[in-house]
Design a protein around this motif. Structure first.
Motif, PDB file in Angstrom:
ATOM      1  N   PRO A  47     -25.937 -26.580  -4.852  1.00 27.25           N
ATOM      2  CA  PRO A  47     -27.374 -26.414  -4.614  1.00 27.25           C
ATOM      3  C   PRO A  47     -28.207 -26.461  -5.894  1.00 27.25           C
ATOM      4  O   PRO A  47     -29.327 -26.971  -5.890  1.00 27.25           O
ATOM      5  CB  PRO A  47     -27.476 -25.048  -3.930  1.00 27.25           C
ATOM      6  N   ASP A  48     -27.687 -25.916  -6.988  1.00 28.80           N
ATOM      7  CA  ASP A  48     -28.437 -25.860  -8.246  1.00 28.80           C
ATOM      8  C   ASP A  48     -27.531 -26.358  -9.363  1.00 28.80           C
ATOM      9  O   ASP A  48     -26.896 -25.571 -10.073  1.00 28.80           O
ATOM     10  CB  ASP A  48     -28.909 -24.429  -8.521  1.00 28.80           C
ATOM     11  N   ALA A  49     -27.455 -27.692  -9.519  1.00 28.50           N
ATOM     12  CA  ALA A  49     -26.535 -28.273 -10.493  1.00 28.50           C
ATOM     13  C   ALA A  49     -26.905 -27.904 -11.922  1.00 28.50           C
ATOM     14  O   ALA A  49     -26.040 -27.746 -12.774  1.00 28.50           O
ATOM     15  CB  ALA A  49     -26.501 -29.795 -10.337  1.00 28.50           C
TER      16      ALA A  49
ATOM     17  N   ASN B 247     -30.218 -34.153 -19.010  1.00 31.16           N
ATOM     18  CA  ASN B 247     -30.190 -32.861 -18.328  1.00 31.16           C
ATOM     19  C   ASN B 247     -29.882 -33.052 -16.851  1.00 31.16           C
ATOM     20  O   ASN B 247     -30.352 -34.010 -16.217  1.00 31.16           O
ATOM     21  CB  ASN B 247     -31.536 -32.143 -18.474  1.00 31.16           C
ATOM     22  N   PHE B 248     -29.107 -32.119 -16.315  1.00 31.98           N
ATOM     23  CA  PHE B 248     -28.812 -32.131 -14.885  1.00 31.98           C
ATOM     24  C   PHE B 248     -29.934 -31.394 -14.165  1.00 31.98           C
ATOM     25  O   PHE B 248     -29.850 -30.192 -13.885  1.00 31.98           O
ATOM     26  CB  PHE B 248     -27.467 -31.465 -14.604  1.00 31.98           C
ATOM     27  N   GLY B 249     -30.999 -32.100 -13.872  1.00 33.82           N
ATOM     28  CA  GLY B 249     -32.109 -31.503 -13.151  1.00 33.82           C
ATOM     29  C   GLY B 249     -31.874 -31.563 -11.660  1.00 33.82           C
ATOM     30  O   GLY B 249     -30.750 -31.768 -11.186  1.00 33.82           O
ATOM     31  N   PRO B 250     -32.930 -31.399 -10.870  1.00 34.27           N
ATOM     32  CA  PRO B 250     -32.800 -31.514  -9.409  1.00 34.27           C
ATOM     33  C   PRO B 250     -32.264 -32.889  -9.022  1.00 34.27           C
ATOM     34  O   PRO B 250     -32.746 -33.915  -9.497  1.00 34.27           O
ATOM     35  CB  PRO B 250     -34.233 -31.294  -8.909  1.00 34.27           C
ATOM     36  N   GLN B 251     -31.262 -32.922  -8.165  1.00 36.24           N
ATOM     37  CA  GLN B 251     -30.647 -34.170  -7.747  1.00 36.24           C
ATOM     38  C   GLN B 251     -31.486 -34.844  -6.660  1.00 36.24           C
ATOM     39  O   GLN B 251     -32.187 -34.185  -5.894  1.00 36.24           O
ATOM     40  CB  GLN B 251     -29.226 -33.922  -7.238  1.00 36.24           C
ATOM     41  N   SER B 252     -31.398 -36.169  -6.627  1.00 38.73           N
ATOM     42  CA  SER B 252     -32.169 -36.949  -5.662  1.00 38.73           C
ATOM     43  C   SER B 252     -31.768 -36.589  -4.232  1.00 38.73           C
ATOM     44  O   SER B 252     -30.598 -36.355  -3.940  1.00 38.73           O
ATOM     45  CB  SER B 252     -31.948 -38.444  -5.902  1.00 38.73           C
TER      46      SER B 252
ATOM     47  N   CYS C  87      -5.556 -36.281  -2.897  1.00 33.57           N
ATOM     48  CA  CYS C  87      -6.536 -37.352  -2.706  1.00 33.57           C
ATOM     49  C   CYS C  87      -7.869 -36.688  -2.376  1.00 33.57           C
ATOM     50  O   CYS C  87      -8.063 -36.149  -1.277  1.00 33.57           O
ATOM     51  CB  CYS C  87      -6.103 -38.293  -1.585  1.00 33.57           C
ATOM     52  N   LEU C  88      -8.773 -36.694  -3.350  1.00 39.84           N
ATOM     53  CA  LEU C  88     -10.048 -35.989  -3.235  1.00 39.84           C
ATOM     54  C   LEU C  88     -11.097 -36.974  -2.732  1.00 39.84           C
ATOM     55  O   LEU C  88     -11.593 -37.812  -3.487  1.00 39.84           O
ATOM     56  CB  LEU C  88     -10.452 -35.407  -4.591  1.00 39.84           C
ATOM     57  N   SER C  89     -11.431 -36.885  -1.475  1.00 45.50           N
ATOM     58  CA  SER C  89     -12.336 -37.853  -0.862  1.00 45.50           C
ATOM     59  C   SER C  89     -13.746 -37.295  -0.745  1.00 45.50           C
ATOM     60  O   SER C  89     -13.946 -36.082  -0.595  1.00 45.50           O
ATOM     61  CB  SER C  89     -11.821 -38.267   0.521  1.00 45.50           C
ATOM     62  N   ASP C  90     -14.716 -38.191  -0.809  1.00 47.10           N
ATOM     63  CA  ASP C  90     -16.140 -37.888  -0.594  1.00 47.10           C
ATOM     64  C   ASP C  90     -16.672 -36.833  -1.558  1.00 47.10           C
ATOM     65  O   ASP C  90     -17.475 -35.969  -1.187  1.00 47.10           O
ATOM     66  CB  ASP C  90     -16.389 -37.437   0.855  1.00 47.10           C
ATOM     67  N   LEU C  91     -16.229 -36.890  -2.817  1.00 50.45           N
ATOM     68  CA  LEU C  91     -16.780 -35.996  -3.827  1.00 50.45           C
ATOM     69  C   LEU C  91     -18.128 -36.520  -4.298  1.00 50.45           C
ATOM     70  O   LEU C  91     -18.255 -37.708  -4.622  1.00 50.45           O
ATOM     71  CB  LEU C  91     -15.836 -35.883  -5.023  1.00 50.45           C
ATOM     72  N   ARG C  92     -19.116 -35.663  -4.358  1.00 50.23           N
ATOM     73  CA  ARG C  92     -20.426 -36.090  -4.846  1.00 50.23           C
ATOM     74  C   ARG C  92     -20.415 -36.191  -6.365  1.00 50.23           C
ATOM     75  O   ARG C  92     -19.832 -35.347  -7.053  1.00 50.23           O
ATOM     76  CB  ARG C  92     -21.521 -35.126  -4.410  1.00 50.23           C
ATOM     77  N   VAL C  93     -21.066 -37.225  -6.875  1.00 51.86           N
ATOM     78  CA  VAL C  93     -21.208 -37.423  -8.309  1.00 51.86           C
ATOM     79  C   VAL C  93     -22.580 -36.907  -8.718  1.00 51.86           C
ATOM     80  O   VAL C  93     -23.597 -37.310  -8.147  1.00 51.86           O
ATOM     81  CB  VAL C  93     -21.051 -38.903  -8.701  1.00 51.86           C
ATOM     82  N   TYR C  94     -22.621 -36.035  -9.726  1.00 62.15           N
ATOM     83  CA  TYR C  94     -23.879 -35.469 -10.221  1.00 62.15           C
ATOM     84  C   TYR C  94     -24.276 -36.195 -11.501  1.00 62.15           C
ATOM     85  O   TYR C  94     -23.443 -36.413 -12.394  1.00 62.15           O
ATOM     86  CB  TYR C  94     -23.720 -33.973 -10.467  1.00 62.15           C
TER      87      TYR C  94
ATOM     88  N   ARG D 126     -19.197 -45.324  -3.521  1.00 60.61           N
ATOM     89  CA  ARG D 126     -20.239 -45.964  -2.708  1.00 60.61           C
ATOM     90  C   ARG D 126     -21.499 -45.110  -2.704  1.00 60.61           C
ATOM     91  O   ARG D 126     -21.438 -43.889  -2.860  1.00 60.61           O
ATOM     92  CB  ARG D 126     -19.744 -46.197  -1.281  1.00 60.61           C
ATOM     93  N   ILE D 127     -22.625 -45.776  -2.503  1.00 60.83           N
ATOM     94  CA  ILE D 127     -23.904 -45.086  -2.379  1.00 60.83           C
ATOM     95  C   ILE D 127     -24.039 -44.540  -0.960  1.00 60.83           C
ATOM     96  O   ILE D 127     -23.675 -45.206   0.018  1.00 60.83           O
ATOM     97  CB  ILE D 127     -25.063 -46.037  -2.716  1.00 60.83           C
ATOM     98  N   CYS D 128     -24.541 -43.332  -0.852  1.00 62.32           N
ATOM     99  CA  CYS D 128     -24.643 -42.688   0.446  1.00 62.32           C
ATOM    100  C   CYS D 128     -25.808 -41.699   0.434  1.00 62.32           C
ATOM    101  O   CYS D 128     -26.534 -41.578  -0.557  1.00 62.32           O
ATOM    102  CB  CYS D 128     -23.336 -41.970   0.794  1.00 62.32           C
ATOM    103  N   ARG D 129     -25.965 -40.999   1.521  1.00 59.09           N
ATOM    104  CA  ARG D 129     -26.927 -39.914   1.580  1.00 59.09           C
ATOM    105  C   ARG D 129     -26.283 -38.644   1.031  1.00 59.09           C
ATOM    106  O   ARG D 129     -25.070 -38.462   1.144  1.00 59.09           O
ATOM    107  CB  ARG D 129     -27.379 -39.675   3.024  1.00 59.09           C
ATOM    108  N   PRO D 130     -27.053 -37.745   0.442  1.00 63.15           N
ATOM    109  CA  PRO D 130     -26.452 -36.509  -0.088  1.00 63.15           C
ATOM    110  C   PRO D 130     -25.707 -35.698   0.958  1.00 63.15           C
ATOM    111  O   PRO D 130     -24.702 -35.051   0.641  1.00 63.15           O
ATOM    112  CB  PRO D 130     -27.661 -35.747  -0.630  1.00 63.15           C
TER     113      PRO D 130
END
Length: 285
Positions: A178-180, A195-200, A39-46, A166-170
């Motif tokens: 760090p450099d997607a 393109n995967f540029g700098p993330q918000s 169960c992979l929790s709190d994975l960030r989506v790029y 869910r939407i959250c803070r990075p």
């Protein structure tokens, strides 16, 4: 020949079939394997640049589903433990999200990338020879190069389950890259538009994904097996075309769809299906 060629075996129709000979085959053999339920929790989506703009404007998101794009594996010998290997596995998931800007407006579907890495240790035996083959990938290509005798890794993954989004803070995510743009492999980036540029730094999306996987270490070995006869197909190739209604009449009526099993029956079925399954990779979360 060994004594096994004198024995008989029962065929599929119940008759005795005589073993003709013992033959040597070259085939992969699984030396060790393990099954995991992660169960992979709190994975960030790029997201790519266009998708990130839609996320920045969204107030909430809902997960539509996810799939495994690719799995990268690396294998290394474990020091001071002969025959054992450390397997590093990296999963790349494509996640489909519905982004809502307001309760009254229809959602916009956006696609993002999730990355998760894990490690397990399995037994793969030992070997110290190089294997040369006369095979070619095509007539104009060079002969295949020699391969080492390290065991091969095979990873089987069932369709993953997207359990939450869910939407959250990075900073609330557990796997920030760090450099997607430069860290994501080129083959994975080609699966997305943009393109995967700098993330918000203001809005991010975290998801929870459930994954069932099996990891195997296998080697090519020579094995002696009994042979009965050459395999000749017993079914004729049918070229008859029939109407759609004729094909439909051959389908059995789906009784279980109209009369689902009760709770006790379903529990017994699930218990029978899961009997004997024990996650053994030792790297689940």
């Amino acid at each position: 020949m060994p004594d096994i060629i004198q024995s008989n075996a029962v065929g599929g129709n119940g008759c005795q079939r005589q073993i003709n000979e013992a033959v040597c085959i070259d085939t992969p053999r699984v030396y060790d394997s393990c099954a995991d339920k992660d169960c992979l929790s709190d994975l960030r989506v790029y997201f790519t640049d266009a998708a990130q703009a839609q996320i920045d404007a969204a107030s909430t998101v809902r997960c539509r589903g996810c799939e495994v794009i690719n799995v990268f594996t690396e294998i290394e010998k474990v020091p001071f433990n002969r025959g054992y290997y450390s397997v590093d596995i990296t999963f790349f998931f494509m996640v489909a999200l519905d982004a809502y800007t307001s309760p009254s407006s229809p959602p916009q579907t956006v696609y993002g990338l999730c990355v998760f890495s894990k490690k397990c240790i399995l037994y793969g035996s030992e070997g110290s020879v190089k294997v040369f083959s006369s095979e070619y990938s095509s007539e104009i290509d060079m002969q295949f190069p020699a391969t080492s005798t390290n065991p091969r890794v095979k990873v089987q993954v069932a369709e993953p389950l997207c359990l939450d989004a869910r939407i959250c803070r990075p900073c609330d995510c557990c796997n920030n890259i760090p450099d997607a743009e430069n860290c994501i492999p080129a083959g994975i980036r080609r699966a997305f538009n943009g393109n995967f540029g700098p993330q918000s730094t203001n809005k991010a999306v975290r998801v929870t994904i459930g994954v069932f996987s099996i990891v195997q270490l296998e080697r090519d070995v020579q094995m002696l097996i009994p042979a009965y006869d050459f395999c000749m197909p017993s079914k004729e190739c049918s070229c008859d075309t029939e109407s759609p209604c004729d094909s439909f009449r051959k389908i059995r009526f789906p009784v279980s769809e109209f009369f689902p099993p009760n709770e006790k029956t379903a529990a017994q079925t699930n218990s029978a299906d899961n009997d004997g399954f024990t996650p053994s990779c030792g790297c689940g979360r």
